[in-house]
Write a protein that holds these residues in place. Structure first.
Motif, short mmCIF file in Angstrom:
data_model
loop_
_atom_site.label_atom_id
_atom_site.label_comp_id
_atom_site.label_asym_id
_atom_site.label_seq_id
_atom_site.Cartn_x
_atom_site.Cartn_y
_atom_site.Cartn_z
N TYR A 18 0.83 -1.20 0.00
CA TYR A 18 0.00 0.00 0.00
C TYR A 18 0.87 1.26 0.00
N GLU A 19 1.88 1.28 0.85
CA GLU A 19 2.79 2.43 0.90
C GLU A 19 3.54 2.61 -0.41
N GLU A 20 3.94 1.51 -1.04
CA GLU A 20 4.61 1.61 -2.34
C GLU A 20 3.67 2.21 -3.38
N PHE A 21 2.40 1.80 -3.37
CA PHE A 21 1.43 2.34 -4.32
C PHE A 21 1.24 3.84 -4.10
N VAL A 22 1.09 4.25 -2.85
CA VAL A 22 0.90 5.67 -2.54
C VAL A 22 2.13 6.48 -2.94
N ASP A 23 3.32 5.96 -2.64
CA ASP A 23 4.56 6.66 -3.03
C ASP A 23 4.68 6.77 -4.54
N THR A 24 4.35 5.70 -5.25
CA THR A 24 4.41 5.71 -6.71
C THR A 24 3.43 6.71 -7.28
N SER A 25 2.22 6.77 -6.72
CA SER A 25 1.24 7.72 -7.24
C SER A 25 1.70 9.16 -7.02
N LYS A 26 2.39 9.41 -5.91
CA LYS A 26 2.93 10.75 -5.67
C LYS A 26 4.04 11.09 -6.66
N GLU A 27 4.89 10.10 -6.97
CA GLU A 27 5.98 10.32 -7.92
C GLU A 27 5.46 10.61 -9.33
N LEU A 28 4.39 9.91 -9.71
CA LEU A 28 3.89 10.02 -11.08
C LEU A 28 2.75 11.03 -11.24
N GLN A 29 2.37 11.72 -10.17
CA GLN A 29 1.25 12.64 -10.27
C GLN A 29 1.53 13.82 -11.19
N SER A 30 2.79 14.07 -11.49
CA SER A 30 3.11 15.16 -12.42
C SER A 30 2.77 14.80 -13.88
N ASN A 31 2.60 13.52 -14.16
CA ASN A 31 2.19 13.10 -15.50
C ASN A 31 0.70 13.37 -15.65
N GLU A 32 0.38 14.30 -16.52
CA GLU A 32 -1.01 14.74 -16.63
C GLU A 32 -1.92 13.71 -17.27
N ASN A 33 -1.37 12.63 -17.82
CA ASN A 33 -2.22 11.64 -18.46
C ASN A 33 -2.35 10.35 -17.65
N ILE A 34 -1.86 10.34 -16.41
CA ILE A 34 -1.99 9.17 -15.55
C ILE A 34 -2.80 9.58 -14.31
N TYR A 35 -3.92 8.89 -14.10
CA TYR A 35 -4.80 9.16 -12.97
C TYR A 35 -4.79 7.95 -12.04
N PHE A 36 -4.80 8.19 -10.74
CA PHE A 36 -4.71 7.11 -9.76
C PHE A 36 -5.99 7.03 -8.93
N GLY A 37 -6.35 5.80 -8.59
CA GLY A 37 -7.48 5.54 -7.70
C GLY A 37 -7.10 4.45 -6.72
N LEU A 38 -7.89 4.32 -5.69
CA LEU A 38 -7.55 3.39 -4.61
C LEU A 38 -8.83 2.75 -4.10
#
Length: 138
Positions: A18-38
């Motif tokens: 879970y922590e890896e997923f949250v960290d990865t979503s924070k790292e990739l949030q600058s990509n405007e074409n990738i959206y994350f959900g949980l």
């Protein structure tokens, strides 16, 4: 691109994933074409398991712009020797595409070899070029 993480015990046995997923979503949030959900509700995770969308938790579902679905159980990433960040980047880009200033950084982050084809796009054969370049890969 939509990336959804499924965790039925995110405060317990699946905490590291879970922590890896949250960290990865924070790292990739600058990509405007990738959206994350949980999804952290155990009952809702079970619905996705029954529908065969995921095998088990913790899992990640990636849905591309072309509605292509890819899933991975997070414990399988360790066998592949790539992190979640790399898996998302590699699976979110088409094999064949036009290289533009908007998508170049995504291809660059993938650390995969690139074959560049330079075409004269001002000619009348653009319809054939579009058929080749618009993601028709094998």
């Amino acid at each position: 691109i939509t990336v959804i993480g499924f965790f039925s015990s995110h405060n317990d046995i699946e905490e590291d994933e879970y922590e890896e997923f949250v960290d990865t979503s924070k790292e990739l949030q600058s990509n405007e074409n990738i959206y994350f959900g949980l999804v952290i509700n155990k009952q809702l995770c079970n619905v996705y398991k029954r529908n065969k969308t995921i095998d088990r938790t913790p899992s990640v579902l990636l849905v591309s712009d072309q509605s292509i679905r890819k899933t991975i159980n997070l414990d399988e990433l360790f066998g592949e020797r790539i992190g979640l960040n790399d898996w998302i980047i590699r699976n979110s880009i088409p094999l064949v595409n036009k290289l533009t200033p908007t998508n170049f950084h995504i291809y660059e982050k993938s650390n995969l070899p690139m074959l560049l084809l330079f075409l004269n796009l001002s000619s009348d054969s653009n319809s054939l070029i579009d058929e080749i370049v618009e993601g028709k890969s094998g």
